[in-house]
Write a protein that holds these residues in place. Structure first.
Motif, PDB file in Angstrom:
ATOM      1  N   VAL A   1       1.124  -0.715   0.041  1.00 44.36           N
ATOM      2  CA  VAL A   1       0.253  -0.266   0.226  1.00 44.36           C
ATOM      3  C   VAL A   1       0.516   0.834   0.079  1.00 44.36           C
ATOM      4  O   VAL A   1       1.310   1.363   0.880  1.00 44.36           O
ATOM      5  CB  VAL A   1      -0.826   0.688   1.791  1.00 44.36           C
ATOM      6  CG1 VAL A   1      -2.059   1.914   1.426  1.00 44.36           C
ATOM      7  CG2 VAL A   1      -1.259  -0.931   1.062  1.00 44.36           C
ATOM      8  N   SER A   2       0.861   1.985  -1.133  1.00 48.78           N
ATOM      9  CA  SER A   2       1.550   3.340  -1.233  1.00 48.78           C
ATOM     10  C   SER A   2       1.072   4.536  -1.620  1.00 48.78           C
ATOM     11  O   SER A   2       0.105   4.681  -2.277  1.00 48.78           O
ATOM     12  CB  SER A   2       2.172   2.821  -2.280  1.00 48.78           C
ATOM     13  OG  SER A   2       3.669   4.124  -2.425  1.00 48.78           O
TER      14      SER A   2
ATOM     15  N   MET B   1      11.695  -4.278   2.271  1.00 46.03           N
ATOM     16  CA  MET B   1      10.383  -4.881   3.061  1.00 46.03           C
ATOM     17  C   MET B   1      11.492  -4.571   5.012  1.00 46.03           C
ATOM     18  O   MET B   1      12.778  -5.128   4.636  1.00 46.03           O
ATOM     19  CB  MET B   1      10.394  -6.117   3.181  1.00 46.03           C
ATOM     20  CG  MET B   1       8.727  -7.138   3.902  1.00 46.03           C
ATOM     21  SD  MET B   1       8.616  -8.320   3.346  1.00 46.03           S
ATOM     22  CE  MET B   1       7.961  -8.266   2.239  1.00 46.03           C
ATOM     23  N   ARG B   2      10.857  -4.744   5.914  1.00 48.10           N
ATOM     24  CA  ARG B   2      12.173  -5.109   7.142  1.00 48.10           C
ATOM     25  C   ARG B   2      12.321  -6.424   7.036  1.00 48.10           C
ATOM     26  O   ARG B   2      11.087  -7.613   6.866  1.00 48.10           O
ATOM     27  CB  ARG B   2      10.623  -4.849   8.696  1.00 48.10           C
ATOM     28  CG  ARG B   2      10.998  -3.575   8.556  1.00 48.10           C
ATOM     29  CD  ARG B   2       9.393  -3.585  10.059  1.00 48.10           C
ATOM     30  NE  ARG B   2       9.512  -1.313   9.401  1.00 48.10           N
ATOM     31  CZ  ARG B   2       9.455  -0.743  10.239  1.00 48.10           C
ATOM     32  NH1 ARG B   2       8.491  -1.461  11.392  1.00 48.10           N
ATOM     33  NH2 ARG B   2       8.989  -0.003   9.815  1.00 48.10           N
TER      34      ARG B   2
ATOM     35  N   ASP C   1       5.095  -0.761   6.984  1.00 46.00           N
ATOM     36  CA  ASP C   1       6.241  -2.710   6.966  1.00 46.00           C
ATOM     37  C   ASP C   1       7.309  -2.463   5.653  1.00 46.00           C
ATOM     38  O   ASP C   1       8.270  -3.102   5.288  1.00 46.00           O
ATOM     39  CB  ASP C   1       5.702  -3.374   7.379  1.00 46.00           C
ATOM     40  CG  ASP C   1       5.921  -4.129   8.562  1.00 46.00           C
ATOM     41  OD1 ASP C   1       6.398  -3.402   9.545  1.00 46.00           O
ATOM     42  OD2 ASP C   1       4.011  -4.609   9.329  1.00 46.00           O
ATOM     43  N   ILE C   2       6.185  -2.718   4.284  1.00 47.11           N
ATOM     44  CA  ILE C   2       6.648  -2.822   2.680  1.00 47.11           C
ATOM     45  C   ILE C   2       6.923  -1.072   2.190  1.00 47.11           C
ATOM     46  O   ILE C   2       5.415  -0.378   2.856  1.00 47.11           O
ATOM     47  CB  ILE C   2       5.673  -3.326   2.166  1.00 47.11           C
ATOM     48  CG1 ILE C   2       5.806  -4.873   2.930  1.00 47.11           C
ATOM     49  CG2 ILE C   2       6.863  -3.688   0.632  1.00 47.11           C
ATOM     50  CD1 ILE C   2       5.387  -5.923   2.343  1.00 47.11           C
TER      51      ILE C   2
ATOM     52  N   ARG D   1      11.910   3.773  -3.587  1.00 49.91           N
ATOM     53  CA  ARG D   1      11.581   5.608  -3.196  1.00 49.91           C
ATOM     54  C   ARG D   1      11.519   6.268  -2.269  1.00 49.91           C
ATOM     55  O   ARG D   1      11.989   6.859  -1.553  1.00 49.91           O
ATOM     56  CB  ARG D   1      11.522   6.850  -4.534  1.00 49.91           C
ATOM     57  CG  ARG D   1      11.728   7.644  -4.532  1.00 49.91           C
ATOM     58  CD  ARG D   1      10.196   8.063  -5.735  1.00 49.91           C
ATOM     59  NE  ARG D   1      11.929   8.924  -6.685  1.00 49.91           N
ATOM     60  CZ  ARG D   1      11.897   9.469  -7.378  1.00 49.91           C
ATOM     61  NH1 ARG D   1      10.247   9.265  -8.596  1.00 49.91           N
ATOM     62  NH2 ARG D   1      12.460  10.476  -7.828  1.00 49.91           N
ATOM     63  N   GLU D   2      10.450   5.379  -1.142  1.00 50.96           N
ATOM     64  CA  GLU D   2       9.942   6.049  -0.212  1.00 50.96           C
ATOM     65  C   GLU D   2      10.973   5.626   0.399  1.00 50.96           C
ATOM     66  O   GLU D   2      11.243   6.384   1.737  1.00 50.96           O
ATOM     67  CB  GLU D   2       8.335   5.348   0.506  1.00 50.96           C
ATOM     68  CG  GLU D   2       6.980   6.308  -0.707  1.00 50.96           C
ATOM     69  CD  GLU D   2       6.303   5.340  -0.404  1.00 50.96           C
ATOM     70  OE1 GLU D   2       5.519   5.808  -0.424  1.00 50.96           O
ATOM     71  OE2 GLU D   2       6.545   3.793  -0.369  1.00 50.96           O
ATOM     72  N   TYR D   3      11.685   4.733   0.710  1.00 48.54           N
ATOM     73  CA  TYR D   3      12.292   4.031   1.411  1.00 48.54           C
ATOM     74  C   TYR D   3      13.543   4.355   1.528  1.00 48.54           C
ATOM     75  O   TYR D   3      14.215   5.034   3.209  1.00 48.54           O
ATOM     76  CB  TYR D   3      12.444   1.862   1.135  1.00 48.54           C
ATOM     77  CG  TYR D   3      13.800   1.817   1.607  1.00 48.54           C
ATOM     78  CD1 TYR D   3      14.320   1.734   3.365  1.00 48.54           C
ATOM     79  CD2 TYR D   3      15.559   1.190   1.061  1.00 48.54           C
ATOM     80  CE1 TYR D   3      14.711   1.717   3.443  1.00 48.54           C
ATOM     81  CE2 TYR D   3      16.678   0.924   2.072  1.00 48.54           C
ATOM     82  CZ  TYR D   3      16.434   1.003   3.201  1.00 48.54           C
ATOM     83  OH  TYR D   3      17.062   0.820   3.597  1.00 48.54           O
TER      84      TYR D   3
END
Length: 163
Positions: free
Chosen positions: A80-81, A99-100, A121-122, A126-128
């Protein structure tokens, strides 16, 4: 010439303790900072996969991605983004996401779009990267300030004990 309550010559062997203690604290704080940074960098694992399904909702996008781990086992994850980049993806596109490690090893991630929830958690790559940059900057800034104070205490102790 600063006025000292205790003359430096009368400290004797205590001067080594009074300067060694702040040095040990400074060393411990530097090691702690390195550990915090290493844990931030190792918290997630990046995977690459293929987008199988895209659901665009009003304020978010749900992606279903199939991927393989290092042992070549196939997995499926629902992501989900809220990122605008997720809305540009189509079925069959290559997707990189993080992912964690604890979630992946436990297998407790959503595998279908119906089970997907936005809990962080995922994340898309780019967000990470954006989140990692913010967290690293904050961690570095806080630890730099703390280590700076410890260094100032050590230098003050050196100045007072070894004139």
């Amino acid at each position: 010439m600063p006025m000292l309550l205790i003359p430096a010559d009368s400290l004797g062997k205590w001067r080594y303790f009074l300067t060694g203690l702040p040095l040990a604290v400074l060393f411990a704080l530097v090691c702690r900072a390195c550990g915090q940074i290493a844990s931030l960098l190792g918290e997630r694992r990046v995977f690459r996969g293929t987008c199988e399904r895209v659901q665009r909702l009003a304020d978010r996008t749900v992606l279903c991605v199939s991927f393989q781990d290092a042992a070549r086992l196939s997995h499926r994850a629902a992501i989900v983004s809220r990122s605008p980049d997720a809305g540009l993806l189509h079925e069959g596109d290559a997707v990189a996401f993080a992912m964690r490690r604890t979630v992946f090893s436990a297998g407790s991630y959503a595998q279908s779009p119906a089970d997907a929830r936005e809990n962080g958690d995922i994340l898309l790559r780019r967000e990470y990267r954006s989140q990692l940059r913010r967290r690293l900057f904050r961690t570095l800034l806080v630890n730099l300030l703390i280590c700076g104070v410890a260094l100032a205490v050590f230098l003050a102790a050196m100045y007072l004990c070894f004139p």
